[in-house]
Design a protein around this motif. Structure first.
Motif, short mmCIF file in Angstrom:
data_model
loop_
_atom_site.label_atom_id
_atom_site.label_comp_id
_atom_site.label_asym_id
_atom_site.label_seq_id
_atom_site.Cartn_x
_atom_site.Cartn_y
_atom_site.Cartn_z
N LEU A 210 0.84 -1.20 0.00
CA LEU A 210 0.00 0.00 0.00
C LEU A 210 0.88 1.26 0.00
CD1 LEU A 210 -3.06 0.63 0.09
CD2 LEU A 210 -2.83 0.93 2.56
N GLY A 211 1.90 1.26 0.87
CA GLY A 211 2.83 2.39 0.92
C GLY A 211 3.58 2.53 -0.40
N HIS A 212 3.96 1.41 -0.96
CA HIS A 212 4.68 1.40 -2.24
C HIS A 212 3.81 2.00 -3.35
CE1 HIS A 212 6.88 -0.38 -5.67
NE2 HIS A 212 5.70 -0.84 -6.08
N MET A 213 2.57 1.55 -3.44
CA MET A 213 1.68 2.03 -4.50
C MET A 213 1.35 3.51 -4.32
SD MET A 213 0.90 -0.53 -6.56
CE MET A 213 -0.62 -0.08 -7.41
N GLN A 214 1.00 3.89 -3.10
CA GLN A 214 0.58 5.27 -2.88
C GLN A 214 1.75 6.24 -3.04
OE1 GLN A 214 -2.45 6.40 -2.75
NE2 GLN A 214 -1.70 8.53 -2.61
N SER A 215 2.95 5.79 -2.67
CA SER A 215 4.09 6.71 -2.73
C SER A 215 4.41 7.11 -4.17
CB SER A 215 5.32 6.09 -2.06
OG SER A 215 5.74 4.94 -2.77
N ASP A 216 3.94 6.34 -5.13
CA ASP A 216 4.15 6.71 -6.54
C ASP A 216 3.41 8.01 -6.89
OD1 ASP A 216 5.21 6.38 -9.08
OD2 ASP A 216 3.59 5.08 -9.78
N TRP A 217 2.43 8.37 -6.07
CA TRP A 217 1.67 9.60 -6.28
C TRP A 217 2.42 10.83 -5.80
CZ3 TRP A 217 -3.33 10.83 -8.05
CH2 TRP A 217 -4.15 9.75 -8.43
N ALA B 131 -0.99 12.56 1.98
CA ALA B 131 -0.99 11.18 1.50
C ALA B 131 0.42 10.61 1.56
CB ALA B 131 -1.53 11.12 0.07
N SER B 132 1.40 11.47 1.31
CA SER B 132 2.79 11.02 1.37
C SER B 132 3.19 10.68 2.81
CB SER B 132 3.68 12.10 0.77
OG SER B 132 5.01 11.74 0.90
N SER B 133 2.73 11.47 3.77
CA SER B 133 3.00 11.14 5.18
C SER B 133 2.42 9.77 5.51
CB SER B 133 2.34 12.17 6.11
OG SER B 133 3.03 13.38 6.05
N MET B 134 1.25 9.50 4.96
CA MET B 134 0.60 8.23 5.27
C MET B 134 1.29 7.06 4.55
SD MET B 134 -3.28 9.40 5.71
CE MET B 134 -3.59 10.57 7.02
N ILE C 57 -9.88 5.73 -7.16
CA ILE C 57 -9.45 4.34 -6.95
C ILE C 57 -8.42 4.27 -5.82
CG2 ILE C 57 -8.14 2.42 -7.99
CD1 ILE C 57 -10.68 2.41 -9.39
N ALA C 58 -7.44 5.16 -5.87
CA ALA C 58 -6.38 5.13 -4.87
C ALA C 58 -6.94 5.34 -3.46
CB ALA C 58 -5.33 6.19 -5.19
N LEU C 59 -7.83 6.32 -3.34
CA LEU C 59 -8.39 6.65 -2.02
C LEU C 59 -9.27 5.51 -1.49
CD1 LEU C 59 -9.08 8.72 0.25
CD2 LEU C 59 -10.91 9.57 -1.22
N THR C 60 -10.13 4.98 -2.33
CA THR C 60 -11.04 3.93 -1.89
C THR C 60 -10.25 2.70 -1.44
OG1 THR C 60 -12.66 4.75 -3.46
CG2 THR C 60 -13.03 2.54 -2.60
#
Lengths: 256, 202, 340
Positions: free
Chosen positions: A25-32, A45-48, A99-102
């Motif tokens: 999850l961290g890996h996928m979201q950090s791409d944002w 979102a990056s903090s999370m 999609i990312a948020l959900t």
């Protein structure tokens, strides 16, 4: 002690289930990072993402001490079939914020329940670690739930995008409740039974969805359905794993 | 790197309609119970709930933090900056609404909370705050109506995380960097480089 | 990192205002008082300050893109966490600097739109590619190192909101630089493959770092508005010399060789030879070095760098993808927080 000893241990599989969810999850979201819709939320979102990876690390450190491994080896050097994450997480979002948020909200809500249970387990090191994660996980659930509500009740456009994202993800979300190992009794697979935790998760999600004016069809798949948690991963997971480990595999080195 | 980051993007359509700026909030954080709130930065947000949410995940994670306050920029009134320390005035009185006073101690420094005064208007609030809080270092005073200041609540006390966050602090690397330099430079040369680093460059 | 050094010479500006007010304004700057948004200022000062803060903000958010490419591939948990935090800092600096610019009279949305349609610029160094992990290490060491030196001088400027923001940013840049130094030391003390990766990335970034401070200022720079009004406080050439004095010996001690390189249109080195000029001039105490290719600098600034189009396009993509979220919260609909 080896990686294989760890993979045979029922409790380790439960820990890995949450830790691997957090890692991916961290890996996928950090791409944002740098590309999110609002600069302020990009930062949040990056903090999370950092929290998710840090929480994975907190749990890997526990396993590393128990099985005489290193956290990096656990995170980067297992075979794909030994990752216990749910493949919901690696479904590509194509930079669609809905999609990312959900996805993050579905997973965070389950992790919150998971760390609550792991905090009560009869293992001092593990329970202490998990107790520290509880308030931080609560921050995530709160932040993400507020965004679900805000976008669900924002504009007609945002409501329909959020609903579409839920429709895309809802069937895969149930697979988060796949027991992580064949040897684990389903009653124990989440430390309290998958039925019970599923119902709690569903109630929590539906409460937020109702406030958001959204709806989801959340169902518990039959136990016989095999997926990522038991090592049968989708191609999108193995693609992400290849990316995660690309530099490390290209040049084996004592330190990076 | 995700596929989207790699692809060659081309655009033939018009940009979406512009969105106007949302509200401008000023953010202050506090390190521990009883410590003053110090200026941390700004966020843009349409309402206070989102402003505090954004502030938590940005300024609340810059350094240890247990509380955040926010006010809209337009609600603040700043007194003049004085080259010499402000002299306490003898402005007295406590009629009017409550104002939270912030002091500024040095050029380019950060405002921090000092306390509250009552006053009917901002100008009087600055005078009364100067009487109450002008110390040997204070160069400027800011006042904000206390009812315009919003604070993170008791139930939201977890802001700074408990897991190791030294990866985002320079000091988290000091030991490793020193050890790794020892392969390339002797202790004395390294120490000189490090001191010079801090004194002249960083 | 930062792109505060505005490499384009300021346009000819006319200072058309009340001479008494101007004299008072300049006296305040000379006295060391900070200028605040509500204070009287010459229109030319406001315009130049906006231009500088906006360029800096643009540079931060474009600067998040090259390094962002490697977050998903970082080779350890520590490096992954640190790189996310680092790129996040750039976004945070961008957010704060847009706010400083907004105070000077331009909306955030207008600035983002001007950036993605090519009306405004950002720092040139982000138009170069990052083909390996080694580039991440070198950017954080060489470019963030340059940024701190530059921003230290900017924190000594005269515009209050910008100075406060620089002070805040510099604290975070110290982390970037230290983590970069740690990564470079790790590569240069590592396997043959890691050392090669480090050297190749160094060859790509050393000339970019030298260009970072911009071309030489005009001979009368101290009399021109930018320095007279303390928007910048040190000459580009002086900063560059201090930088080389510090980084050239450090790089060489680590085993890095300083080369003069030729690059292709994609920014990849095609040939290199040792920089024969490199060395300490005992008389001046300064390090000699070969100037970077200033023709290349101007070519890249005018839009023909290896990554100009890609960087701007990705920002535009992000702007368009996220528009619906900004529209949704712009309605001011108040969310009810869920029960705990």
């Amino acid at each position: 002690m080896t990686m294989q000893d760890m993979m045979k241990d029922p409790l380790a599989n439960i820990v890995l289930m949450h830790a691997d969810d957090k890692l991916m999850l961290g890996h996928m979201q950090s791409d944002w990072t740098g590309l999110a819709p609002i600069l302020e939320e990009d930062i949040a979102a990056s903090s999370m993402s950092q929290d998710d990876l840090s929480h994975a690390l907190v749990l890997y450190d526990h396993l590393a001490a128990r099985f005489d491994l290193t956290a990096d080896a656990i995170a980067f050097e297992r075979d794909a079939a030994d990752y216990r994450c749910c493949d919901l997480i690696t479904i590509p979002d194509e930079f669609d914020w809905a999609i990312a948020l959900t996805k993050r909200w579905f997973v965070a809500t389950l992790t919150a329940l998971g760390v609550d249970r792991l905090a009560t387990i009869d293992d001092e090191d593990l329970s202490t670690r998990c107790k520290r994660l509880i308030p931080e996980q609560a921050i995530h659930v709160r932040h993400l739930s507020e965004w679900m509500i805000r976008l669900g009740s924002g504009t007609e456009e945002s409501r329909s995008r959020m609903q579409a994202a839920i429709n895309t993800l809802e069937s895969d979300a149930g697979m988060m409740f796949e027991p992580p190992d064949h040897s684990i009794d389903p009653v124990d697979s989440f430390c309290c039974g998958r039925e019970g935790i599923f119902q709690e998760w569903k109630t929590s999600c539906e409460d937020t969805l109702q406030r958001a004016g959204l709806s989801a069809n959340l169902a518990l798949p039959p136990e016989s359905m095999i997926g990522g948690r038991r090592g049968t991963h989708a191609t999108h997971f193995t693609d992400q794993l290849a990316e995660l480990t690309e530099v490390r595999r290209a040049e084996p080195a004592p330190a990076w | 790197m995700s596929k989207v980051r790699q692809q060659e993007l081309t655009f033939s359509h018009d940009l979406p309609e512009p969105t106007p700026d949302s509200k401008h909030w000023v953010i202050y954080t506090r390190k521990r119970d009883g410590a003053p709130y110090k200026w941390a930065g700004y966020v843009d947000a349409p309402d206070v709930a989102l402003a505090l949410q954004f502030a938590r995940e940005h300024y609340g994670l810059d350094e240890a933090c247990i509380g955040i306050i926010a006010h809209q920029h337009e609600d603040a009134s700043d007194g003049e900056y004085s080259l010499e320390p402000l002299q306490p005035t003898d402005a007295a009185g406590d009629d009017g609404q409550a104002w939270t006073a912030f002091t500024l101690e040095r050029r380019g420094g950060n405002h921090q909370t000092a306390g509250t005064v009552n006053a009917l208007d901002a100008e009087t609030a600055i005078e009364r705050a100067t009487a109450a809080f002008a110390g040997p270092k204070v160069r400027s005073i800011r006042v904000v109506p206390s009812n315009c200041i919003h604070e993170t609540t008791e139930s939201e006390l977890t802001i700074w995380r408990t897991h190791d966050m030294t990866y985002k602090l320079a000091k988290g690397y000091a030991k490793d960097v020193r050890a790794k330099w020892s392969r390339f430079r002797d202790e004395k040369t390294y120490e000189q480089y490090r001191k010079d680093d801090i004194a002249k460059h960083f | 990192m930062s792109g505060a050094a505005n490499p384009v010479s300021p346009p000819d500006i006319t200072i058309d205002c009340d001479p008494d007010k101007l004299a008072e304004f300049e006296q305040r700057i000379a006295d060391g008082v900070l200028i605040e948004p509500g204070d009287w200022m010459p229109e030319a000062y406001r315009a130049l300050m906006l231009r500088m803060a906006e360029h800096h903000a643009n540079s931060e958010i474009i600067g998040a893109l090259p390094e962002g490419e490697w977050i998903t591939r970082a080779p350890s948990m520590l490096r992954k966490l640190a790189l996310i935090a680092k790129v996040q800092d750039e976004v945070g600096h961008g957010q704060m600097l847009y706010r400083v610019s907004q105070e000077l009279g331009k909306s955030r949305d207008d600035m983002l739109r001007d950036l993605i349609t090519g009306k405004t610029k950002y720092h040139n160094c982000f138009n170069y590619p990052c083909p390996t992990w080694g580039d991440i290490a070198m950017i954080q060491w060489l470019i963030d190192g340059a940024a701190i030196m530059n921003q230290k001088t900017l924190a000594d400027g005269a515009y209050g909101p910008y100075v406060r923001t620089m002070n805040r940013i510099n604290m975070e840049e110290a982390f970037h630089f230290k983590s970069g130094e740690d990564m470079v030391l790790t590569l240069m003390g590592g396997t043959k493959g890691q050392q090669t990766m480090g050297q190749d990335a160094f060859d790509r970034w050393w000339p970019v770092a030298l260009m970072f401070f911009g071309p030489a200022d005009k001979p009368n720079a101290e009399q021109l508005p930018a320095m007279k009004w303390r928007m910048k406080t040190e000459r580009n050439t002086s900063l560059r010399q201090r930088y080389v004095n510090r980084f050239a010996p450090a790089a060489m001690d680590m085993g890095l060789a300083i080369h003069v390189c030729e690059k292709d249109a994609d920014g990849i080195v095609t040939s290199k030879k040792p920089d024969e000029a490199i060395g300490l001039n005992e008389e001046t105490g300064n390090w000699n070095f070969t100037e970077p290719d200033w023709d290349e600098f101007w070519r890249v600034i005018r839009g023909s760098g290896p990554c100009n189009a890609h960087r701007v396009a990705l920002r535009r993509f992000s702007y368009e993808q996220g528009a619906w979220v900004r529209r949704a919260i712009g309605t001011g609909a108040v969310a009810t927080p869920p029960a705990a």
